[in-house]
Design an enzyme around this catalytic site. Structure first.
Site, PDB file in Angstrom:
ATOM      1  N   ILE A   1      -8.829   0.215  -3.425  1.00  0.00           N
ATOM      2  CA  ILE A   1      -7.648  -0.374  -4.050  1.00  0.00           C
ATOM      3  C   ILE A   1      -6.481  -0.341  -3.075  1.00  0.00           C
ATOM      4  O   ILE A   1      -6.168   0.701  -2.490  1.00  0.00           O
ATOM      5  CB  ILE A   1      -7.294   0.368  -5.358  1.00  0.00           C
ATOM      6  CG1 ILE A   1      -8.437   0.220  -6.349  1.00  0.00           C
ATOM      7  CG2 ILE A   1      -5.984  -0.158  -5.934  1.00  0.00           C
ATOM      8  CD1 ILE A   1      -8.223   0.932  -7.653  1.00  0.00           C
ATOM      9  N   LYS A   2      -5.832  -1.491  -2.927  1.00  0.00           N
ATOM     10  CA  LYS A   2      -4.686  -1.625  -2.034  1.00  0.00           C
ATOM     11  C   LYS A   2      -3.426  -1.343  -2.846  1.00  0.00           C
ATOM     12  O   LYS A   2      -3.169  -2.005  -3.847  1.00  0.00           O
ATOM     13  CB  LYS A   2      -4.665  -3.051  -1.486  1.00  0.00           C
ATOM     14  CG  LYS A   2      -3.819  -3.274  -0.293  1.00  0.00           C
ATOM     15  CD  LYS A   2      -4.076  -4.690   0.237  1.00  0.00           C
ATOM     16  CE  LYS A   2      -3.423  -4.888   1.562  1.00  0.00           C
ATOM     17  NZ  LYS A   2      -3.704  -6.226   2.092  1.00  0.00           N
ATOM     18  N   ILE A   3      -2.649  -0.350  -2.402  1.00  0.00           N
ATOM     19  CA  ILE A   3      -1.460   0.090  -3.132  1.00  0.00           C
ATOM     20  C   ILE A   3      -0.277   0.165  -2.171  1.00  0.00           C
ATOM     21  O   ILE A   3      -0.398   0.672  -1.056  1.00  0.00           O
ATOM     22  CB  ILE A   3      -1.687   1.484  -3.770  1.00  0.00           C
ATOM     23  CG1 ILE A   3      -2.895   1.470  -4.708  1.00  0.00           C
ATOM     24  CG2 ILE A   3      -0.431   1.959  -4.496  1.00  0.00           C
ATOM     25  CD1 ILE A   3      -3.243   2.841  -5.267  1.00  0.00           C
TER      26      ILE A   3
ATOM     27  N   ASN B   1      -6.215   2.163  -0.188  1.00  0.00           N
ATOM     28  CA  ASN B   1      -5.633   1.703   1.067  1.00  0.00           C
ATOM     29  C   ASN B   1      -4.130   1.597   0.839  1.00  0.00           C
ATOM     30  O   ASN B   1      -3.676   0.769   0.061  1.00  0.00           O
ATOM     31  CB  ASN B   1      -6.221   0.338   1.443  1.00  0.00           C
ATOM     32  CG  ASN B   1      -5.501  -0.322   2.615  1.00  0.00           C
ATOM     33  OD1 ASN B   1      -4.599   0.234   3.223  1.00  0.00           O
ATOM     34  ND2 ASN B   1      -5.899  -1.537   2.922  1.00  0.00           N
TER      35      ASN B   1
END
Length: 172
Positions: free
Chosen positions: A15-17, A38
């Site tokens: 998961i891109k945060i 990420n």
């Protein structure tokens, strides 16, 4: 979880945060549950330290965007070895290796081949197709610029990043 219902194993999820304080705290919880994160939109050292403390799987410092900011602010050009984005990633990489952080450093948002080459040895780099094409034409050897073992021997003090420190440094 929705991914499990669709037959996607948790190990395949990243998961891109955004690397805000709140985003990093969300990553801390997700990582504790085995969901890899990420941390993106990362522009400074304190964001990187907080992300590593949260045990984020990966950070994506934006090399080119850091350079853009400095060029606009300072009204000057930088060589690749003095590029503020390159220097930022080198500092983060060395800090992580020196202090045993497992978070992967993946340089991102490159403006030139020179920036990419200046980070040779980084854990990972995400490179645009255009820059990869330019690099395919290169014939010179590329010297290692980042070295995990050498970083472990550097005298780099540990840093504690509280919410107050984080927010202060984001304004600096």
């Amino acid at each position: 979880a929705l991914y499990a219902e669709k037959g996607v194993p948790k190990e395949r999820i990243l998961i891109k945060i955004a690397s805000t304080w709140e985003g990093i705290q969300a990553a801390r919880k997700l990582e504790a549950e085995g969901v890899k994160c990420n941390m993106t939109l990362l522009f400074n050292f304190y964001q990187a330290v907080a992300a590593a403390d949260a045990k984020a799987t990966l950070i994506s410092p934006f090399v080119g965007r850091i350079l853009d900011w400095y060029k606009a602010k300072e009204k000057k050009d930088y060589s690749h070895d003095e590029d503020p984005g390159v220097l930022s990633v080198r500092k983060i990489f060395d800090y992580y290796k020196r202090h045993g952080h497992q978070t992967i450093v993946m340089g991102a948002s490159f403006r030139s081949v020179g920036e990419v080459l200046a980070l040779c040895g980084c854990d990972r780099l995400t490179i645009s197709p255009a820059l990869l094409q330019e690099m395919a034409a290169l014939t010179d050897d590329v010297p290692l610029k980042l070295d995990s073992e050498a970083a472990k021997a550097k005298d780099i003090p540990a840093v504690t990043v509280t919410e107050n420190v984080f927010r202060w440094e984001m304004n600096e």
